[in-house]
Motif scaffolding. Structure first.
Motif, PDB file in Angstrom:
ATOM      1  N   ASN A   8       3.065  -6.595   7.711  1.00 37.33           N
ATOM      2  CA  ASN A   8       3.063  -5.670   6.575  1.00 37.33           C
ATOM      3  C   ASN A   8       3.743  -4.334   6.876  1.00 37.33           C
ATOM      4  O   ASN A   8       3.904  -3.504   5.988  1.00 37.33           O
ATOM      5  CB  ASN A   8       1.621  -5.388   6.125  1.00 37.33           C
ATOM      6  CG  ASN A   8       1.062  -6.507   5.290  1.00 37.33           C
ATOM      7  OD1 ASN A   8       1.654  -6.906   4.291  1.00 37.33           O
ATOM      8  ND2 ASN A   8      -0.063  -7.056   5.706  1.00 37.33           N
ATOM      9  N   LEU A   9       4.122  -4.155   8.164  1.00 42.08           N
ATOM     10  CA  LEU A   9       4.663  -2.840   8.555  1.00 42.08           C
ATOM     11  C   LEU A   9       5.926  -2.432   7.788  1.00 42.08           C
ATOM     12  O   LEU A   9       6.027  -1.288   7.361  1.00 42.08           O
ATOM     13  CB  LEU A   9       4.921  -2.800  10.065  1.00 42.08           C
ATOM     14  CG  LEU A   9       3.675  -2.495  10.918  1.00 42.08           C
ATOM     15  CD1 LEU A   9       4.048  -2.464  12.382  1.00 42.08           C
ATOM     16  CD2 LEU A   9       3.055  -1.178  10.504  1.00 42.08           C
ATOM     17  N   PRO A  10       6.894  -3.354   7.595  1.00 42.45           N
ATOM     18  CA  PRO A  10       8.095  -2.922   6.855  1.00 42.45           C
ATOM     19  C   PRO A  10       7.748  -2.369   5.479  1.00 42.45           C
ATOM     20  O   PRO A  10       8.248  -1.319   5.073  1.00 42.45           O
ATOM     21  CB  PRO A  10       8.919  -4.210   6.745  1.00 42.45           C
ATOM     22  CG  PRO A  10       8.475  -5.048   7.903  1.00 42.45           C
ATOM     23  CD  PRO A  10       7.017  -4.726   8.094  1.00 42.45           C
ATOM     24  N   ALA A  11       6.830  -3.043   4.778  1.00 46.81           N
ATOM     25  CA  ALA A  11       6.425  -2.575   3.454  1.00 46.81           C
ATOM     26  C   ALA A  11       5.640  -1.273   3.569  1.00 46.81           C
ATOM     27  O   ALA A  11       5.746  -0.387   2.719  1.00 46.81           O
ATOM     28  CB  ALA A  11       5.588  -3.634   2.758  1.00 46.81           C
ATOM     29  N   TYR A  12       4.855  -1.152   4.663  1.00 50.68           N
ATOM     30  CA  TYR A  12       4.087   0.065   4.892  1.00 50.68           C
ATOM     31  C   TYR A  12       5.036   1.246   5.127  1.00 50.68           C
ATOM     32  O   TYR A  12       4.835   2.330   4.579  1.00 50.68           O
ATOM     33  CB  TYR A  12       3.178  -0.123   6.107  1.00 50.68           C
ATOM     34  CG  TYR A  12       2.272   1.051   6.391  1.00 50.68           C
ATOM     35  CD1 TYR A  12       1.101   1.225   5.675  1.00 50.68           C
ATOM     36  CD2 TYR A  12       2.591   1.970   7.386  1.00 50.68           C
ATOM     37  CE1 TYR A  12       0.263   2.292   5.931  1.00 50.68           C
ATOM     38  CE2 TYR A  12       1.761   3.044   7.645  1.00 50.68           C
ATOM     39  CZ  TYR A  12       0.594   3.199   6.918  1.00 50.68           C
ATOM     40  OH  TYR A  12      -0.223   4.270   7.171  1.00 50.68           O
ATOM     41  N   SER A  33      -3.231   0.781  19.415  1.00 54.80           N
ATOM     42  CA  SER A  33      -2.042   1.480  19.916  1.00 54.80           C
ATOM     43  C   SER A  33      -0.812   0.575  19.847  1.00 54.80           C
ATOM     44  O   SER A  33       0.297   1.051  19.639  1.00 54.80           O
ATOM     45  CB  SER A  33      -2.279   1.944  21.349  1.00 54.80           C
ATOM     46  OG  SER A  33      -2.513   0.842  22.191  1.00 54.80           O
ATOM     47  N   GLU A  34      -1.041  -0.733  20.007  1.00 53.12           N
ATOM     48  CA  GLU A  34       0.107  -1.654  19.996  1.00 53.12           C
ATOM     49  C   GLU A  34       0.785  -1.631  18.629  1.00 53.12           C
ATOM     50  O   GLU A  34       1.994  -1.481  18.517  1.00 53.12           O
ATOM     51  CB  GLU A  34      -0.365  -3.069  20.329  1.00 53.12           C
ATOM     52  CG  GLU A  34       0.757  -3.980  20.788  1.00 53.12           C
ATOM     53  CD  GLU A  34       0.276  -5.409  20.949  1.00 53.12           C
ATOM     54  OE1 GLU A  34       0.913  -6.319  20.411  1.00 53.12           O
ATOM     55  OE2 GLU A  34      -0.770  -5.594  21.599  1.00 53.12           O
ATOM     56  N   CYS A  35      -0.005  -1.754  17.588  1.00 53.61           N
ATOM     57  CA  CYS A  35       0.543  -1.740  16.240  1.00 53.61           C
ATOM     58  C   CYS A  35       1.045  -0.334  15.883  1.00 53.61           C
ATOM     59  O   CYS A  35       2.022  -0.180  15.164  1.00 53.61           O
ATOM     60  CB  CYS A  35      -0.503  -2.191  15.225  1.00 53.61           C
ATOM     61  SG  CYS A  35      -0.893  -3.934  15.379  1.00 53.61           S
ATOM     62  N   GLY A  36       0.367   0.678  16.422  1.00 51.27           N
ATOM     63  CA  GLY A  36       0.804   2.047  16.181  1.00 51.27           C
ATOM     64  C   GLY A  36       2.200   2.289  16.726  1.00 51.27           C
ATOM     65  O   GLY A  36       3.037   2.914  16.077  1.00 51.27           O
ATOM     66  N   GLU A  37       2.441   1.741  17.928  1.00 53.49           N
ATOM     67  CA  GLU A  37       3.771   1.892  18.528  1.00 53.49           C
ATOM     68  C   GLU A  37       4.819   1.140  17.720  1.00 53.49           C
ATOM     69  O   GLU A  37       5.922   1.628  17.485  1.00 53.49           O
ATOM     70  CB  GLU A  37       3.757   1.358  19.963  1.00 53.49           C
ATOM     71  CG  GLU A  37       3.310   2.386  20.971  1.00 53.49           C
ATOM     72  CD  GLU A  37       3.031   1.745  22.323  1.00 53.49           C
ATOM     73  OE1 GLU A  37       3.717   0.782  22.685  1.00 53.49           O
ATOM     74  OE2 GLU A  37       2.101   2.224  23.008  1.00 53.49           O
ATOM     75  N   GLU A  38       4.444  -0.061  17.279  1.00 54.44           N
ATOM     76  CA  GLU A  38       5.368  -0.863  16.478  1.00 54.44           C
ATOM     77  C   GLU A  38       5.688  -0.124  15.172  1.00 54.44           C
ATOM     78  O   GLU A  38       6.827  -0.084  14.719  1.00 54.44           O
ATOM     79  CB  GLU A  38       4.733  -2.233  16.185  1.00 54.44           C
ATOM     80  CG  GLU A  38       5.594  -3.162  15.346  1.00 54.44           C
ATOM     81  CD  GLU A  38       6.893  -3.549  16.039  1.00 54.44           C
ATOM     82  OE1 GLU A  38       6.976  -3.416  17.273  1.00 54.44           O
ATOM     83  OE2 GLU A  38       7.825  -3.958  15.329  1.00 54.44           O
ATOM     84  N   PHE A  39       4.683   0.502  14.599  1.00 59.13           N
ATOM     85  CA  PHE A  39       4.889   1.270  13.375  1.00 59.13           C
ATOM     86  C   PHE A  39       5.864   2.422  13.611  1.00 59.13           C
ATOM     87  O   PHE A  39       6.805   2.630  12.847  1.00 59.13           O
ATOM     88  CB  PHE A  39       3.552   1.808  12.859  1.00 59.13           C
ATOM     89  CG  PHE A  39       3.704   2.926  11.864  1.00 59.13           C
ATOM     90  CD1 PHE A  39       4.270   2.687  10.619  1.00 59.13           C
ATOM     91  CD2 PHE A  39       3.312   4.215  12.177  1.00 59.13           C
ATOM     92  CE1 PHE A  39       4.428   3.710   9.698  1.00 59.13           C
ATOM     93  CE2 PHE A  39       3.471   5.245  11.271  1.00 59.13           C
ATOM     94  CZ  PHE A  39       4.026   4.989  10.026  1.00 59.13           C
TER      95      PHE A  39
END
Ligand SMILES: [Zn+2]
Length: 127
Positions: A8-12, A33-39
């Motif tokens: 969902n990150l691209p849409a986010y 933190s993993e998803c935070g970095e990816e974001f």
């Protein structure tokens, strides 16, 4: 959860995510933190693309001819693709392409959402 959030990150990043999902993703990003970095990475790519799309991207004079010339030479074909792959800050090639496509789609998506929002606001005023 992480897989779903990252999907969902691209849409986010381009703010086209529905508000409820947006809140869930935002909560997860603060905890993970993993998803935070990816974001952060996707956001950087997205803003980078935004900057790139401001002035029309003019390829340097003669670049295309040079590339075609290189590609025509035997034995060089395999190597021609390599600089393009590394161009997006060392990201995985497939993901970079997906992000570029998502970024391009986001541009149009945002424009449409803005247009729709303005239209909805106008029709509310009329009532
Ligand atoms: Zn996560």
């Amino acid at each position: 959860m992480c897989g779903e959030v990252q999907a969902n990150l691209p849409a986010y990043v381009d703010r086209s995510l529905p508000r409820i999902r947006r809140r869930l993703v935002g909560l997860h990003l603060r905890r993970c933190s993993e998803c935070g970095e990816e974001f952060a990475r996707q956001r950087d790519v997205s803003t980078g693309l935004g900057r790139l799309s401001q002035p029309p991207a003019e390829p340097p004079e003669g670049l295309l001819e040079q590339l075609l010339e290189d590609a025509a030479r035997p034995g060089v074909k395999g190597r021609v693709a390599v600089p393009a792959r590394g161009a997006v800050s060392g990201a995985r090639p497939a993901l970079s392409v997906a992000l570029l496509v998502a970024g391009a789609a986001a541009g149009t998506g945002l424009g449409y959402a803005g247009w729709r929002g303005a239209r909805a606001a106008r029709s509310r005023l009329r009532r």
